[in-house]
Design a protein around this motif. Structure first.
Motif, short mmCIF file in Angstrom:
data_model
loop_
_atom_site.label_atom_id
_atom_site.label_comp_id
_atom_site.label_asym_id
_atom_site.label_seq_id
_atom_site.Cartn_x
_atom_site.Cartn_y
_atom_site.Cartn_z
N ILE A 18 0.83 -1.21 0.00
CA ILE A 18 0.00 0.00 0.00
C ILE A 18 0.86 1.25 0.00
CG2 ILE A 18 -1.64 1.34 1.38
CD1 ILE A 18 -2.93 -1.35 2.14
N ILE A 19 1.92 1.26 0.79
CA ILE A 19 2.84 2.41 0.82
C ILE A 19 3.50 2.59 -0.53
CG2 ILE A 19 5.01 3.24 1.81
CD1 ILE A 19 4.10 2.04 4.47
N PHE A 20 3.91 1.53 -1.15
CA PHE A 20 4.53 1.61 -2.47
C PHE A 20 3.55 2.18 -3.51
CE2 PHE A 20 5.38 -0.30 -6.64
CZ PHE A 20 6.65 0.23 -6.87
N ILE A 21 2.33 1.68 -3.52
CA ILE A 21 1.32 2.16 -4.47
C ILE A 21 1.01 3.64 -4.22
CG2 ILE A 21 -1.09 1.91 -5.17
CD1 ILE A 21 -0.75 -1.11 -4.75
N LEU A 22 0.84 4.02 -2.97
CA LEU A 22 0.54 5.42 -2.66
C LEU A 22 1.70 6.34 -3.03
CD1 LEU A 22 -1.32 5.13 0.75
CD2 LEU A 22 -2.27 5.69 -1.49
N SER A 23 2.94 5.91 -2.80
CA SER A 23 4.07 6.75 -3.17
C SER A 23 4.17 6.88 -4.69
CB SER A 23 5.37 6.20 -2.58
OG SER A 23 5.64 4.92 -3.11
N PHE A 24 3.88 5.83 -5.42
CA PHE A 24 3.90 5.88 -6.88
C PHE A 24 2.82 6.84 -7.40
CE2 PHE A 24 2.71 4.17 -11.09
CZ PHE A 24 3.95 4.29 -11.72
N ILE A 25 1.64 6.78 -6.82
CA ILE A 25 0.56 7.69 -7.21
C ILE A 25 0.92 9.13 -6.88
CG2 ILE A 25 -1.84 8.33 -6.68
CD1 ILE A 25 -2.42 5.32 -6.44
N CYS A 26 1.56 9.35 -5.74
CA CYS A 26 1.97 10.71 -5.36
C CYS A 26 3.01 11.26 -6.35
CB CYS A 26 2.54 10.73 -3.94
SG CYS A 26 1.29 10.53 -2.68
N ILE A 27 3.94 10.43 -6.76
CA ILE A 27 4.94 10.87 -7.74
C ILE A 27 4.27 11.22 -9.06
CG2 ILE A 27 6.89 10.07 -9.14
CD1 ILE A 27 7.82 8.50 -6.66
N LEU A 28 3.33 10.40 -9.50
CA LEU A 28 2.61 10.70 -10.74
C LEU A 28 1.82 12.00 -10.64
CD1 LEU A 28 1.26 7.22 -11.88
CD2 LEU A 28 3.10 8.55 -12.90
N LEU A 29 1.14 12.20 -9.52
CA LEU A 29 0.37 13.43 -9.34
C LEU A 29 1.27 14.65 -9.28
CD1 LEU A 29 -2.38 12.32 -6.78
CD2 LEU A 29 -2.66 12.89 -9.20
N PHE A 30 2.39 14.56 -8.58
CA PHE A 30 3.33 15.67 -8.50
C PHE A 30 3.87 16.02 -9.88
CE2 PHE A 30 7.73 17.19 -8.14
CZ PHE A 30 7.49 18.36 -7.45
N THR A 31 4.22 15.00 -10.66
CA THR A 31 4.72 15.24 -12.02
C THR A 31 3.66 15.90 -12.87
OG1 THR A 31 6.14 13.29 -11.81
CG2 THR A 31 5.76 14.14 -14.02
N ARG A 32 2.44 15.44 -12.78
CA ARG A 32 1.34 16.01 -13.56
C ARG A 32 1.10 17.47 -13.19
NH1 ARG A 32 -1.38 16.07 -18.15
NH2 ARG A 32 -3.53 16.64 -17.81
N VAL A 33 1.07 17.79 -11.91
CA VAL A 33 0.85 19.17 -11.46
C VAL A 33 2.02 20.06 -11.90
CG1 VAL A 33 0.71 20.64 -9.40
CG2 VAL A 33 -0.63 18.54 -9.54
N TYR A 34 3.25 19.58 -11.74
CA TYR A 34 4.43 20.36 -12.13
C TYR A 34 4.40 20.68 -13.62
CZ TYR A 34 9.26 21.54 -13.14
OH TYR A 34 10.39 22.17 -13.58
N LEU A 35 4.10 19.68 -14.44
CA LEU A 35 4.08 19.91 -15.88
C LEU A 35 2.92 20.80 -16.30
CD1 LEU A 35 5.11 16.43 -17.28
CD2 LEU A 35 6.47 18.52 -17.19
N SER A 36 1.78 20.70 -15.63
CA SER A 36 0.66 21.56 -16.00
C SER A 36 0.94 23.02 -15.62
CB SER A 36 -0.63 21.08 -15.34
OG SER A 36 -0.55 21.22 -13.94
N ILE A 37 1.67 23.25 -14.55
CA ILE A 37 1.99 24.62 -14.14
C ILE A 37 3.11 25.19 -15.00
CG2 ILE A 37 2.99 25.99 -12.26
CD1 ILE A 37 1.49 24.16 -10.32
N ASN A 38 4.15 24.41 -15.27
CA ASN A 38 5.34 24.93 -15.94
C ASN A 38 5.44 24.60 -17.42
OD1 ASN A 38 6.37 26.10 -13.59
ND2 ASN A 38 7.20 24.14 -12.92
N SER A 39 4.42 24.04 -18.02
CA SER A 39 4.55 23.62 -19.42
C SER A 39 4.76 24.81 -20.34
CB SER A 39 3.33 22.82 -19.84
OG SER A 39 2.17 23.63 -19.81
N ASN A 40 4.04 25.91 -20.14
CA ASN A 40 4.23 27.08 -21.00
C ASN A 40 5.63 27.65 -20.85
OD1 ASN A 40 1.67 26.91 -22.03
ND2 ASN A 40 0.80 28.28 -20.50
N LYS A 41 6.13 27.68 -19.64
CA LYS A 41 7.47 28.22 -19.39
C LYS A 41 8.53 27.34 -20.04
CE LYS A 41 10.60 29.35 -15.62
NZ LYS A 41 10.81 29.29 -14.17
N LEU A 42 8.37 26.02 -19.93
CA LEU A 42 9.35 25.10 -20.52
C LEU A 42 9.35 25.20 -22.04
CD1 LEU A 42 8.74 21.97 -18.28
CD2 LEU A 42 10.66 23.54 -18.17
#
Length: 87
Positions: A18-42
Motif C-alpha cells: 500500500i505504501i509503495f502504491i501510494l508513493s507511486f501515485i503521489c509521484i505521478l500526481l506531483f509530475t502532472r501538477v508540475y508539468l501543468s503549471i510549468n509547461s508554457n514556461k518550458l
C-alpha cells in the motif's frame, strides 16, 4: 479441476504494498501538477534557446567522426550536416 489462486499476505506485506502504491501515485500526481503549471514556461525556454541567426562559417569533413560532413556556425557551434546547403 478447480484452480484457486488465493494469495495470502501478512499485514506487514500489505502495508508495504500500500505504501509503495501510494508513493507511486503521489509521484505521478506531483509530475502532472508540475508539468501543468510549468509547461508554457518550458516550451518558451525551449523555443528561445534555438539559435536562429547564425551564419555558416565552414563546411568540412570531421576526421574524428568518420569523415561525416560538419558545419561550423558563427556562434561557435559545430553540428553534423543534416541537409545540403545551397548558396
Amino acid at each position: 479441476m478447480e484452480n484457486n489462486f488465493n494469495i495470502e499476505l501478512s499485514k506487514s506485506n500489505k502495508r508495504i504494498i500500500i505504501i509503495f502504491i501510494l508513493s507511486f501515485i503521489c509521484i505521478l500526481l506531483f509530475t502532472r501538477v508540475y508539468l501543468s503549471i510549468n509547461s508554457n514556461k518550458l516550451v518558451k525556454e525551449e523555443i528561445l534557446s534555438i539559435e536562429r541567426n547564425a551564419k555558416v562559417i565552414d563546411i568540412y569533413n570531421n576526421k574524428k567522426e568518420h569523415n561525416f560532413p560538419y558545419v561550423k556556425y558563427s556562434n561557435g557551434t559545430q553540428k553534423i550536416l543534416e541537409f545540403s546547403y545551397q548558396i
